[in-house]
Design a protein around this motif. Structure first.
Motif, mmCIF file in Angstrom:
data_model
loop_
_atom_site.group_PDB
_atom_site.id
_atom_site.type_symbol
_atom_site.label_atom_id
_atom_site.label_comp_id
_atom_site.label_asym_id
_atom_site.label_seq_id
_atom_site.Cartn_x
_atom_site.Cartn_y
_atom_site.Cartn_z
ATOM 1 N N ASP A 13 45.154 -64.735 45.805
ATOM 2 C CA ASP A 13 45.415 -64.995 47.221
ATOM 3 C C ASP A 13 44.317 -64.487 48.147
ATOM 4 O O ASP A 13 44.446 -64.585 49.363
ATOM 5 C CB ASP A 13 46.751 -64.368 47.637
ATOM 6 N N LEU A 14 43.263 -63.931 47.566
ATOM 7 C CA LEU A 14 42.156 -63.344 48.342
ATOM 8 C C LEU A 14 42.663 -62.363 49.397
ATOM 9 O O LEU A 14 42.270 -62.418 50.566
ATOM 10 C CB LEU A 14 41.299 -64.433 48.992
ATOM 11 N N LEU A 15 43.545 -61.479 48.970
ATOM 12 C CA LEU A 15 44.062 -60.468 49.895
ATOM 13 C C LEU A 15 43.004 -59.412 50.134
ATOM 14 O O LEU A 15 42.198 -59.112 49.264
ATOM 15 C CB LEU A 15 45.317 -59.812 49.298
ATOM 16 N N LYS A 16 43.026 -58.863 51.325
ATOM 17 C CA LYS A 16 42.098 -57.782 51.614
ATOM 18 C C LYS A 16 42.879 -56.555 52.060
ATOM 19 O O LYS A 16 43.933 -56.675 52.691
ATOM 20 C CB LYS A 16 41.050 -58.175 52.637
ATOM 21 N N PRO A 17 42.344 -55.375 51.734
ATOM 22 C CA PRO A 17 43.027 -54.145 52.127
ATOM 23 C C PRO A 17 42.889 -53.888 53.625
ATOM 24 O O PRO A 17 41.970 -54.372 54.267
ATOM 25 C CB PRO A 17 42.313 -53.069 51.306
ATOM 26 N N LYS A 18 43.824 -53.113 54.141
ATOM 27 C CA LYS A 18 43.841 -52.805 55.577
ATOM 28 C C LYS A 18 42.601 -52.040 56.046
ATOM 29 O O LYS A 18 42.095 -52.283 57.120
ATOM 30 C CB LYS A 18 45.055 -51.937 55.915
ATOM 31 N N HIS A 19 42.149 -51.094 55.253
ATOM 32 C CA HIS A 19 41.142 -50.151 55.725
ATOM 33 C C HIS A 19 39.749 -50.359 55.154
ATOM 34 O O HIS A 19 38.940 -49.454 55.186
ATOM 35 C CB HIS A 19 41.593 -48.724 55.428
ATOM 36 N N SER A 20 39.452 -51.516 54.645
ATOM 37 C CA SER A 20 38.132 -51.733 54.067
ATOM 38 C C SER A 20 37.198 -52.329 55.097
ATOM 39 O O SER A 20 37.449 -53.397 55.631
ATOM 40 C CB SER A 20 38.223 -52.649 52.850
ATOM 41 N N SER A 21 36.108 -51.640 55.336
ATOM 42 C CA SER A 21 35.144 -52.114 56.336
ATOM 43 C C SER A 21 33.935 -52.775 55.685
ATOM 44 O O SER A 21 33.083 -53.305 56.371
ATOM 45 C CB SER A 21 34.669 -50.945 57.197
ATOM 46 N N ASN A 22 33.861 -52.756 54.341
ATOM 47 C CA ASN A 22 32.668 -53.287 53.683
ATOM 48 C C ASN A 22 32.890 -54.663 53.075
ATOM 49 O O ASN A 22 32.146 -55.093 52.226
ATOM 50 C CB ASN A 22 32.202 -52.316 52.590
ATOM 51 N N ILE A 23 33.875 -55.385 53.535
ATOM 52 C CA ILE A 23 34.177 -56.701 52.987
ATOM 53 C C ILE A 23 33.427 -57.771 53.764
ATOM 54 O O ILE A 23 33.408 -57.771 54.986
ATOM 55 C CB ILE A 23 35.693 -56.994 53.046
ATOM 56 N N LEU A 47 49.385 -56.670 40.860
ATOM 57 C CA LEU A 47 48.776 -56.624 42.188
ATOM 58 C C LEU A 47 47.356 -57.175 42.141
ATOM 59 O O LEU A 47 46.963 -57.959 43.013
ATOM 60 C CB LEU A 47 48.780 -55.199 42.743
ATOM 61 N N LYS A 48 46.595 -56.786 41.135
ATOM 62 C CA LYS A 48 45.214 -57.271 41.025
ATOM 63 C C LYS A 48 45.188 -58.792 40.923
ATOM 64 O O LYS A 48 44.379 -59.448 41.583
ATOM 65 C CB LYS A 48 44.534 -56.640 39.811
ATOM 66 N N GLU A 49 46.082 -59.367 40.119
ATOM 67 C CA GLU A 49 46.157 -60.828 40.003
ATOM 68 C C GLU A 49 46.473 -61.471 41.349
ATOM 69 O O GLU A 49 45.871 -62.477 41.723
ATOM 70 C CB GLU A 49 47.226 -61.229 38.989
ATOM 71 N N LYS A 50 47.404 -60.886 42.073
ATOM 72 C CA LYS A 50 47.797 -61.427 43.387
ATOM 73 C C LYS A 50 46.642 -61.317 44.381
ATOM 74 O O LYS A 50 46.373 -62.258 45.130
ATOM 75 C CB LYS A 50 49.020 -60.705 43.917
ATOM 76 N N VAL A 51 45.954 -60.183 44.370
ATOM 77 C CA VAL A 51 44.824 -59.971 45.278
ATOM 78 C C VAL A 51 43.732 -61.002 45.014
ATOM 79 O O VAL A 51 43.200 -61.606 45.943
ATOM 80 C CB VAL A 51 44.271 -58.529 45.138
ATOM 81 N N VAL A 52 43.423 -61.228 43.744
ATOM 82 C CA VAL A 52 42.368 -62.182 43.391
ATOM 83 C C VAL A 52 42.810 -63.613 43.693
ATOM 84 O O VAL A 52 42.059 -64.392 44.277
ATOM 85 C CB VAL A 52 41.969 -62.021 41.904
#
Length: 131
Positions: A107-117, A100-105
């Motif tokens: 594909d630049l995925l962002k989490p649903k509930h993060s407001s500090n991005i 998952l970490k590899e995919k997130v990095v």
């Protein structure tokens, strides 16, 4: 200051772990788990980068039932990134986090509930890739 994708991933993993622990065991037990980790040299901010150690400590304390907590944490982490958790209970959860970490990095995925991005890292990358 710009939050990197990896920092966001780590903060999301920590939030998923804490939320899952509280939902499954209650706020008092969650506090005790955090104190236990702290006594073992893992402050809350280090839960994500040292997650394998967290798993070891929890397994020593809770036995194999710790796997339920870890599984639900990883499952909720996948959901937070709007991805289908396509793994079984006895699959390697360590590998699932790494994938998952590899995919997130990548594909630049962002989490649903993060407001500090900082949204500009997502917008700039998408535009650059389109030209």
């Amino acid at each position: 200051m710009r939050t990197t994708t990896v920092e966001t991933f780590h903060s999301t993993l920590i939030a998923c772990f804490l939320t899952t622990t509280q939902n499954m065991l209650g706020s008092e037990v969650k506090s005790e788990v955090c104190r236990l980790l702290e006594r073992n040299g893992i402050p809350t901010r280090d839960i994500a980068p040292r997650f394998n150690e967290v798993v070891e400590i929890l397994t020593k304390v809770f036995g194999q039932s710790a796997r339920v907590l870890i599984y639900k944490t990883v499952y909720s982490l996948y959901e937070e990134y709007s991805l289908s958790p396509g793994f079984a209970f006895y699959d390697s959860l360590k590998d699932q986090i790494a994938l998952l970490k590899e995919k997130v990095v990548a594909d630049l995925l962002k989490p649903k509930h993060s407001s500090n991005i900082d949204e500009s890292i997502y917008i700039a990358t998408r535009h650059q890739g389109m030209t």
